[in-house]
Design an enzyme around this catalytic site. Structure first.
Site, PDB file in Angstrom:
ATOM      1  N   TYR A 266       0.816  -1.211   0.000  1.00 23.04           N
ATOM      2  CA  TYR A 266       0.000   0.000   0.000  1.00 23.04           C
ATOM      3  C   TYR A 266       0.852   1.263   0.000  1.00 23.04           C
ATOM      4  O   TYR A 266       0.653   2.180  -0.808  1.00 23.04           O
ATOM      5  CB  TYR A 266      -0.954   0.010   1.205  1.00 23.04           C
ATOM      6  N   ASP A 301      -8.012  -3.679  -1.180  1.00 17.17           N
ATOM      7  CA  ASP A 301      -9.195  -2.946  -1.624  1.00 17.17           C
ATOM      8  C   ASP A 301      -8.821  -1.671  -2.360  1.00 17.17           C
ATOM      9  O   ASP A 301      -9.540  -1.227  -3.264  1.00 17.17           O
ATOM     10  CB  ASP A 301     -10.078  -2.609  -0.425  1.00 17.17           C
ATOM     11  N   LYS A 373     -11.325  -8.639   5.831  1.00 15.84           N
ATOM     12  CA  LYS A 373     -11.906  -7.308   5.953  1.00 15.84           C
ATOM     13  C   LYS A 373     -12.472  -6.896   4.596  1.00 15.84           C
ATOM     14  O   LYS A 373     -11.740  -6.756   3.615  1.00 15.84           O
ATOM     15  CB  LYS A 373     -10.856  -6.303   6.411  1.00 15.84           C
TER      16      LYS A 373
END
Length: 538
Positions: A266, A301, A373
């Site tokens: 990320y 995500d 998640k």
């Protein structure tokens, strides 16, 4: 209870995917084992108890590491020169040493012989003391879970972040009373790019609240109070990413946070932090998370906010497999791997919900013991709040149908403005209704054998294997440089923080890494419940 196997995935195909991910990760793991960073070294000093900052807010750990680096380098770590200087006196603590180092009054050296032996022993004692404090905080969590109870999954995950920790606290407690099981305090925008951790309680932050040890302590205490009030444990989340990932992970362990956003790529992709710096920092961070019993949340995500959620579905799975491998190597168990994915397919595509079910069910079955998640739609929220509210309900339905573990609530005003408290209440009402009305639906949802959902899931897995084969041929750093994940290209020698990476020399010493490498992070130890026998002064 493990989720049902509904896609009839070929076990050998799944094993092949994991073998390829492990092979792709190995050079990165080797790099992390043979290098250090300024933040890893600062994290050791924080474990040893060094806190505080100068009058301008620069932490003493930064002063001390920078002075050591300027004088003797970091190839041997800070432990030997720092504890050698303490042994030579006249400084009674790390804090006094750091202050004098900042004033230019200390001459560091790499000790040898009996001096090195003395410094090594003292450094190991200080590291052991810090890790023992983390062990006790983990034991506190275990006791509270027994006392007040652990809510059933899926846990409802809600974000609070006003910029003012004293405003965050009542909002977080109100959210818990309305049904939130996990409260995440978003960091102030840009903190991931700071090469220091601010000190103290903070009352100003842009689009978030600074991650500091004092802010962690205040919020954890507040959520403990509301946990006892409600009769269920409310978990606290923050972000262990950016240039201070190891330090923030350490502070989280010391202050008993329960979850930390910690993803292998990320920071590289979305914050342009150097890939080498990120992977080296990440390994130490995850070792701390493993020891502290913290669940990591990964960031796959986010890829779908920049790449197409259908075309790039396999990149999410590949990243999850890599995160799993990196996590296991650092000592994380499956029940600490909160792998991320998202409901981000364009709702205008015919059959979009079936595609979402296929992707979500695939991830659920690939990682049956992970607390997944699941993130709500953001990319295709148009400003039509009624359509947005409906789309969030479909997201909640997909989460329940596929047995997701952690569901982040979707806001109907996503993309319009920072949501009002009333928006949050409506969002919680939405997820509560779907969760209650569809309770147990995962048991009844069984896709038709060889139907659309099953075929799509198998296709994504097949594409994941193809990509992993290519990564094995080219190398993970090359794949990141080519924009494989999230479209953005990040070369291995670019980005922020590369100047903080140091190759370890023979004789390198970091006693925290020694302990974390040598010991099972999940072994029961009586000392977790006992006070320190000997504290090393900071």
């Amino acid at each position: 209870m493990a989720p049902q196997r509904k896609l009839d995935l070929d076990p050998e195909v799944v094993r092949r995917a994991r073998r390829l991910a492990a092979r792709a990760a190995e050079p990165i793991i080797e790099m992390a084992r043979t290098h250090t960073t300024v933040s890893v070294e600062r994290a050791l000093l924080r474990l040893a108890g060094l806190q505080g900052a100068d009058s301008e807010g620069r932490p003493w750990v930064n002063h001390l590491v920078d002075t050591v680096r300027d004088q003797v380098g970091l190839e041997h770590g800070v432990a030997l020169p720092v504890w050698d200087a303490l042994a030579r006196g006249p400084h009674a603590s790390l804090a006094h040493l750091a202050r004098d180092a900042a004033r230019g009054r200390i001459s560091f050296r790499i000790p040898t012989g009996s001096d090195a032996t003395l410094a090594t022993g003292a450094a190991r004692g200080a590291a052991r003391s810090g890790i023992a404090r983390i062990d006790r905080r983990r034991a506190e969590r275990d006791r509270l879970l027994r006392e007040v109870g652990d809510p059933a999954q899926p846990w409802v995950y809600l974000i609070v972040a006003t910029g003012d920790i004293y405003e965050d606290i009542p909002q977080a407690q109100a959210a818990a009373r309305e049904g939130a099981d996990v409260v995440a305090v978003i960091r102030s925008t840009g903190q991931s790019l700071l090469d220091f951790v601010p000190e103290g309680a903070t009352r100003e932050g842009y689009a978030g609240t600074y991650a500091t040890q004092e802010n962690f302590r205040l919020m954890r205490a507040a959520l403990d109070d509301v946990s006892r009030e409600l009769g269920r444990y409310v978990r606290l989340t923050n972000y262990a990413s950016g240039l201070c990932m190891p330090e923030i992970a350490t502070l989280a362990g010391l202050e008993r946070l329960d979850m930390m956003l910690n993803d292998c790529m990320y920071g590289i992709i979305f914050r342009d932090i150097n890939p080498r710096r990120t992977f080296i920092d990440q390994r130490f961070s995850r070792q701390i998370h493993a020891r502290a019993g913290i669940v990591i949340n990964t960031g796959e995500d986010n890829y779908l906010t920049t790449a197409d959620a259908v075309d790039a579905a396999h990149t999410v799975v590949v990243s999850q497999l890599l995160n799993e491998r990196f996590g296991h190597e650092a000592g994380l168990r499956d029940d600490q791997l909160g792998l991320g994915h998202a409901f981000e397919i364009n709702p205008a595509i015919p059959g979009s919900f079936r595609l979402e079910l296929a992707h979500a069910q695939l991830v659920r079955e690939l990682f049956p013991d992970a607390p997944l998640k699941y993130m709500p739609p953001t990319k295709h929220m148009t400003g039509n709040i009624f359509a947005g509210y409906l789309l969030d309900a479909f997201f909640n339905l997909a989460g329940v149908m596929t047995g997701q573990s952690i569901i982040l609530i979707g806001m109907m005003t996503e993309g319009i403005h920072t949501p009002w408290l009333s928006d949050r209440d409506l969002a919680l009402e939405n997820v509560r209704y779907v969760r209650d009305a569809c309770a147990g639906l995962a048991e009844d949802f069984v896709p038709r054998p060889d139907g659309f959902v099953v075929q799509r899931a198998r296709q994504v897995l097949s594409e994941s294997i193809e990509l992993l084969e290519k990564i094995n041929d080219d190398g993970l750093l090359t794949a990141i440089a080519e924009g494989t994940f999230g479209v953005t290209r990040r070369p291995a020698d670019g980005g922020k923080g590369l100047d903080g990476v140091v190759e370890r020399a023979p004789g390198y010493l970091n006693p925290a890494i020694e302990i974390l490498d040598a010991e099972d992070p999940h072994a029961d130890r009586a000392e977790r419940l006992e006070p320190d026998k000997k504290e090393v002064p900071a």
